[in-house]
Design a protein around this motif. Structure first.
Motif, PDB file in Angstrom:
ATOM      1  N   ALA A   1      -2.926   2.448   2.923  1.00 57.88           N
ATOM      2  CA  ALA A   1      -1.577   2.871   2.534  1.00 57.88           C
ATOM      3  C   ALA A   1      -0.749   1.682   2.037  1.00 57.88           C
ATOM      4  CB  ALA A   1      -0.889   3.548   3.713  1.00 57.88           C
ATOM      5  N   LYS A   2      -0.915   0.535   2.671  1.00 56.47           N
ATOM      6  CA  LYS A   2      -0.179  -0.661   2.247  1.00 56.47           C
ATOM      7  C   LYS A   2      -0.631  -1.111   0.859  1.00 56.47           C
ATOM      8  CE  LYS A   2       0.921  -2.427   6.850  1.00 56.47           C
ATOM      9  NZ  LYS A   2       0.879  -3.581   7.764  1.00 56.47           N
ATOM     10  N   ILE A   3      -1.918  -0.935   0.595  1.00 60.89           N
ATOM     11  CA  ILE A   3      -2.443  -1.283  -0.725  1.00 60.89           C
ATOM     12  C   ILE A   3      -1.806  -0.373  -1.771  1.00 60.89           C
ATOM     13  CG2 ILE A   3      -4.511  -1.419  -2.155  1.00 60.89           C
ATOM     14  CD1 ILE A   3      -6.106  -1.944   0.401  1.00 60.89           C
ATOM     15  N   LEU A   4      -1.731   0.911  -1.455  1.00 61.08           N
ATOM     16  CA  LEU A   4      -1.142   1.880  -2.378  1.00 61.08           C
ATOM     17  C   LEU A   4       0.330   1.569  -2.639  1.00 61.08           C
ATOM     18  CD1 LEU A   4      -2.670   5.224  -1.053  1.00 61.08           C
ATOM     19  CD2 LEU A   4      -3.275   4.014  -3.145  1.00 61.08           C
ATOM     20  N   LYS A   5       1.048   1.188  -1.594  1.00 58.06           N
ATOM     21  CA  LYS A   5       2.467   0.868  -1.734  1.00 58.06           C
ATOM     22  C   LYS A   5       2.654  -0.338  -2.639  1.00 58.06           C
ATOM     23  CE  LYS A   5       6.632  -0.036   1.003  1.00 58.06           C
ATOM     24  NZ  LYS A   5       7.179  -0.228   2.372  1.00 58.06           N
ATOM     25  N   PHE A   6       1.711  -1.258  -2.561  1.00 57.52           N
ATOM     26  CA  PHE A   6       1.800  -2.485  -3.357  1.00 57.52           C
ATOM     27  C   PHE A   6       1.492  -2.212  -4.828  1.00 57.52           C
ATOM     28  CE2 PHE A   6      -0.366  -6.193  -5.193  1.00 57.52           C
ATOM     29  CZ  PHE A   6       0.682  -7.113  -5.148  1.00 57.52           C
ATOM     30  N   ILE A   7       0.442  -1.430  -5.099  1.00 55.83           N
ATOM     31  CA  ILE A   7       0.018  -1.227  -6.488  1.00 55.83           C
ATOM     32  C   ILE A   7       0.778  -0.100  -7.181  1.00 55.83           C
ATOM     33  CG2 ILE A   7      -2.300  -2.094  -6.002  1.00 55.83           C
ATOM     34  CD1 ILE A   7      -3.326   0.727  -6.008  1.00 55.83           C
ATOM     35  N   GLY A   8       1.401   0.835  -6.417  1.00 50.58           N
ATOM     36  CA  GLY A   8       2.187   1.902  -7.005  1.00 50.58           C
ATOM     37  C   GLY A   8       1.343   3.022  -7.586  1.00 50.58           C
ATOM     38  N   LYS A   9       2.038   4.013  -8.179  1.00 52.81           N
ATOM     39  CA  LYS A   9       1.368   5.195  -8.731  1.00 52.81           C
ATOM     40  C   LYS A   9       0.449   4.840  -9.898  1.00 52.81           C
ATOM     41  CE  LYS A   9       0.579   9.606  -9.264  1.00 52.81           C
ATOM     42  NZ  LYS A   9      -0.241  10.348  -8.286  1.00 52.81           N
ATOM     43  N   GLY A  10       0.939   3.952 -10.761  1.00 51.21           N
ATOM     44  CA  GLY A  10       0.117   3.550 -11.902  1.00 51.21           C
ATOM     45  C   GLY A  10      -1.140   2.839 -11.447  1.00 51.21           C
ATOM     46  N   GLY A  11      -0.982   1.989 -10.436  1.00 50.45           N
ATOM     47  CA  GLY A  11      -2.151   1.298  -9.904  1.00 50.45           C
ATOM     48  C   GLY A  11      -3.121   2.258  -9.269  1.00 50.45           C
ATOM     49  N   LEU A  12      -2.584   3.298  -8.600  1.00 50.00           N
ATOM     50  CA  LEU A  12      -3.449   4.299  -7.981  1.00 50.00           C
ATOM     51  C   LEU A  12      -4.278   5.031  -9.032  1.00 50.00           C
ATOM     52  CD1 LEU A  12      -4.468   6.022  -5.644  1.00 50.00           C
ATOM     53  CD2 LEU A  12      -2.420   7.438  -5.887  1.00 50.00           C
ATOM     54  N   ASP A  13      -3.648   5.353 -10.164  1.00 54.44           N
ATOM     55  CA  ASP A  13      -4.376   6.023 -11.242  1.00 54.44           C
ATOM     56  C   ASP A  13      -5.518   5.143 -11.749  1.00 54.44           C
ATOM     57  OD1 ASP A  13      -2.757   8.232 -11.113  1.00 54.44           O
ATOM     58  OD2 ASP A  13      -1.389   7.542 -12.686  1.00 54.44           O
ATOM     59  N   ILE A  14      -5.240   3.846 -11.863  1.00 52.45           N
ATOM     60  CA  ILE A  14      -6.283   2.921 -12.323  1.00 52.45           C
ATOM     61  C   ILE A  14      -7.411   2.842 -11.303  1.00 52.45           C
ATOM     62  CG2 ILE A  14      -6.801   0.500 -12.839  1.00 52.45           C
ATOM     63  CD1 ILE A  14      -3.952   0.249 -13.936  1.00 52.45           C
ATOM     64  N   VAL A  15      -7.040   2.719 -10.003  1.00 54.20           N
ATOM     65  CA  VAL A  15      -8.051   2.673  -8.941  1.00 54.20           C
ATOM     66  C   VAL A  15      -8.892   3.937  -8.940  1.00 54.20           C
ATOM     67  CG1 VAL A  15      -8.392   2.680  -6.442  1.00 54.20           C
ATOM     68  CG2 VAL A  15      -6.767   1.083  -7.457  1.00 54.20           C
ATOM     69  N   THR A  16      -8.206   5.087  -9.101  1.00 53.00           N
ATOM     70  CA  THR A  16      -8.908   6.364  -9.089  1.00 53.00           C
ATOM     71  C   THR A  16      -9.936   6.435 -10.215  1.00 53.00           C
ATOM     72  OG1 THR A  16      -7.000   7.509  -8.137  1.00 53.00           O
ATOM     73  CG2 THR A  16      -8.635   8.874  -9.246  1.00 53.00           C
ATOM     74  N   ARG A  17      -9.541   6.025 -11.404  1.00 52.35           N
ATOM     75  CA  ARG A  17     -10.451   6.077 -12.544  1.00 52.35           C
ATOM     76  C   ARG A  17     -11.601   5.074 -12.395  1.00 52.35           C
ATOM     77  NH1 ARG A  17      -8.327   8.980 -16.964  1.00 52.35           N
ATOM     78  NH2 ARG A  17      -6.183   9.649 -16.618  1.00 52.35           N
ATOM     79  N   LEU A  18     -11.274   3.873 -11.909  1.00 51.88           N
ATOM     80  CA  LEU A  18     -12.326   2.870 -11.698  1.00 51.88           C
ATOM     81  C   LEU A  18     -13.324   3.342 -10.641  1.00 51.88           C
ATOM     82  CD1 LEU A  18     -10.331  -0.492 -11.783  1.00 51.88           C
ATOM     83  CD2 LEU A  18     -11.937   0.361 -13.497  1.00 51.88           C
TER      84      LEU A  18
END
Length: 207
Positions: free
Chosen positions: A163-180
């Motif tokens: 959760a802390k990682i998600l808070k740091f990278i934000g929604k856009g980062g989550l989309d990138i993580v999800t696709r990767l």
């Protein structure tokens, strides 16, 4: 005593490589990133408890279970590969999949599939557990189950801090993580399929 510690380290490293808690933490973040922290903890706990129970069962009764239901390891690899590929394909395209997303209370189904099976307790993990437990008798079973329990605790800690990682990278980062992660999971799925099909081919009679 040295042999005991050597076996302990070997089993841990084998499970760590197969289960890969670091990569699965990113997958967990991509799958449950929209859930609140309490729900994430519940999903992580359920997934890892179920994972431990599955590996514990296969460590004790793996060969008997396979024989009872007529299941072969190649068949398990092929079916697991298809499931992982489908999950990864939807993640890669930035879409929700019925295999790894749900609404309301059904979100906890993510803990069962794809988190517990086949991402955490996949064919490779099951095969590793069966191999280590079968080759060492009672001691082998004890070491296998104990080491896997420790690895489950480590993975749980990684999951709840996602959760802390998600808070740091934000929604856009989550989309990138999800696709990767989707790309990685599709490759893993294909590799599992290749492994299963290859083993089936090896069992065919040569003309």
């Amino acid at each position: 005593m040295n042999e005991f510690y050597t076996q302990l380290i070997t089993v841990f490293l084998g499970f760590f490589a197969i289960m890969n808690p670091i990569a699965n933490t990113a997958a967990f973040a991509g799958l449950v990133g929209d859930s609140d922290r309490k729900e994430q903890i519940q999903i992580a706990a359920k997934a890892l408890i179920l994972t431990f129970c599955i590996i514990f069962a296969f460590s004790l009764l793996g060969k008997a279970i396979f024989h009872l239901f007529g299941i072969t390891l190649p068949a398990l690899r092929i079916s697991g590969g298809i499931l992982v590929f489908l999950v990864g394909y939807h993640m890669l395209n930035g879409k929700s999949s019925t295999l790894h997303s749900a609404d309301g209370n059904d979100v906890k189904d993510i803990a069962v599939s794809p988190l517990a099976v086949p991402l955490l307790a996949g064919p490779g993990t099951i095969a590793t557990a069966m191999n280590y437990s079968a080759s060492g008798g009672i001691t082998g079973i004890g070491i296998t189950v104990s080491v896997f329990a420790v690895l489950c605790v480590i993975t749980f800690i990684c999951f709840i801090f996602s959760a802390k990682i998600l808070k740091f990278i934000g929604k856009g980062g989550l989309d990138i993580v999800t696709r990767l992660m989707g790309l990685i999971l599709t490759v893993i799925g294909v590799q599992m399929l290749i492994g299963g099909v290859t083993e089936v081919i090896k069992t065919l009679p040569m003309s």
